[in-house]
Motif scaffolding. Structure first.
Motif, PDB file in Angstrom:
ATOM      1  N   LEU A 175      22.737  42.639 -42.491  1.00 30.82           N
ATOM      2  CA  LEU A 175      24.191  42.556 -42.715  1.00 30.82           C
ATOM      3  C   LEU A 175      24.751  43.875 -43.227  1.00 30.82           C
ATOM      4  CD1 LEU A 175      24.527  39.045 -44.431  1.00 30.82           C
ATOM      5  CD2 LEU A 175      25.447  39.707 -42.201  1.00 30.82           C
ATOM      6  N   THR A 176      24.032  44.480 -44.174  1.00 31.12           N
ATOM      7  CA  THR A 176      24.485  45.741 -44.753  1.00 31.12           C
ATOM      8  C   THR A 176      24.470  46.848 -43.715  1.00 31.12           C
ATOM      9  OG1 THR A 176      23.561  45.055 -46.888  1.00 31.12           O
ATOM     10  CG2 THR A 176      24.131  47.368 -46.648  1.00 31.12           C
ATOM     11  N   ALA A 177      23.432  46.873 -42.874  1.00 32.23           N
ATOM     12  CA  ALA A 177      23.321  47.910 -41.845  1.00 32.23           C
ATOM     13  C   ALA A 177      24.446  47.793 -40.814  1.00 32.23           C
ATOM     14  CB  ALA A 177      21.959  47.811 -41.159  1.00 32.23           C
ATOM     15  N   VAL A 178      24.766  46.556 -40.402  1.00 36.67           N
ATOM     16  CA  VAL A 178      25.850  46.346 -39.427  1.00 36.67           C
ATOM     17  C   VAL A 178      27.184  46.804 -40.017  1.00 36.67           C
ATOM     18  CG1 VAL A 178      27.188  44.586 -38.222  1.00 36.67           C
ATOM     19  CG2 VAL A 178      24.691  44.478 -38.203  1.00 36.67           C
ATOM     20  N   THR A 179      27.432  46.426 -41.281  1.00 38.82           N
ATOM     21  CA  THR A 179      28.675  46.841 -41.948  1.00 38.82           C
ATOM     22  C   THR A 179      28.721  48.355 -42.100  1.00 38.82           C
ATOM     23  OG1 THR A 179      28.615  44.772 -43.196  1.00 38.82           O
ATOM     24  CG2 THR A 179      30.133  46.467 -43.966  1.00 38.82           C
TER      25      THR A 179
END
Length: 310
Positions: A32-36
């Motif tokens: 999730l953090t990487a996509v954001t």
């Protein structure tokens, strides 16, 4: 002595608790953090927003920290039975927490440095885009925090609270959430009140809070890694349990952490009425945190403290 007879005196030195659920959720949080992060960097580049770019690269450091957390879980599980680790790989997750704490401290320093720079050299802020991305980041971080706290209950309520590796990952998520909250407040103040300096001030406040978290993690993890002193109450419980049994006297006691939940102890005692070491280990079995105990029993030939053996 036959091999099967020896087996009953041997025990496992694997003190790495099952963290599979924590590892799975940390992987999801990292995704999730990487996509954001990618979304913010792309949007910042497309809209020419330095605020978005800065937050995107800031999240990249947290993705790296989550990578450390996941690696620690994987390594501890893979090498749990490796004989080169005397007491297993229980401290690997603690080491992961320490490394993540150092990363948190570096992030706090960079935030403070950039905030001071912006106090003296205010930058043009595209408020609408920046507020939108800050809100998106806050939502992602709240979901991530929930995932990291949603641990299954296996009857050991204290385990995930003491998992320093997971605690470090959780603090990284909180750091991002805190940054987003402060950014939203500062951007709204800048847009509607003209207080552009609030952006830099909130950055300094956030850096201070993150530094405090990092210090707490470094203190707690380094104590475990360096075999620091355990709670005095635990030592007192051990001594009291042994000495209340007869006229036993504990002459030497060393207690240290094998990981954040398991303790090892070496105990030397003197008594007029010596028992087998297993007797004293059985006495200490009521202390669940003691997972590895060695007992040395020495007979005293002086005048007994008790006239009659209990």
């Amino acid at each position: 002595m036959h091999i099967h007879a020896l087996d009953q005196w041997q025990h496992s030195h694997d003190f790495a608790d099952d963290r599979s659920h924590a590892e799975k959720n940390t992987k999801l949080v990292m995704l999730l953090t990487a996509v954001t992060m990618v979304a913010e960097i792309v949007a910042g580049t497309f809209f020419g927003s330095m605020a978005l770019l800065a937050d995107g690269w800031h999240m990249a450091t947290h993705v790296a920290a989550f990578g450390i957390t996941i690696f620690a879980y994987h390594y501890a599980r893979r090498h749990a039975a490796d004989p080169q680790y005397t007491f297993g790989t229980g401290k690997v997750s603690v080491l992961g927490g320490f490394a993540s704490a150092v990363a948190l401290a570096v992030i706090a320093f960079l935030m403070a440095f950039e905030s001071v720079e912006r106090l003296f050299q205010p930058q043009m802020i595209q408020f609408n885009e920046a507020i939108g991305v800050a809100i998106l980041g806050l939502v992602v971080n709240l979901v991530s925090a929930w995932l990291l706290q949603a641990q299954p209950d296996h009857g050991h309520h204290h385990h995930h609270h003491h998992d320093q590796n997971l605690r470090a990952a959780y603090f990284h998520v909180l750091a991002d959430a805190l940054t987003s909250i402060f950014a939203i407040v500062a951007l709204l103040a800048g847009q509607f009140l003209g207080w552009v300096w609030m952006d830099a001030l909130m950055g300094l406040v956030g850096a201070g809070v993150i530094t405090k978290w990092a210090y707490g993690l470094v203190r707690d993890t380094s104590s475990v890694l360096l075999d620091g002193a355990v709670d005095r109450k635990i030592k007192l419980d051990i001594v009291t349990t042994i000495e209340e049994d007869a006229d036993n006297r504990v002459t030497d006691l060393h207690v240290w952490y094998l990981n954040q939940d398991h303790l090892a102890a070496t105990i030397s005692l003197v008594t007029h009425y010596p028992q087998a070491p297993e007797h004293y280990k059985q006495l200490l079995s009521r202390l669940p945190s003691l997972s590895h105990v060695l007992v040395e029993v020495n007979q005293c030939h002086g005048e007994p403290c008790l006239a009659v053996r209990p």
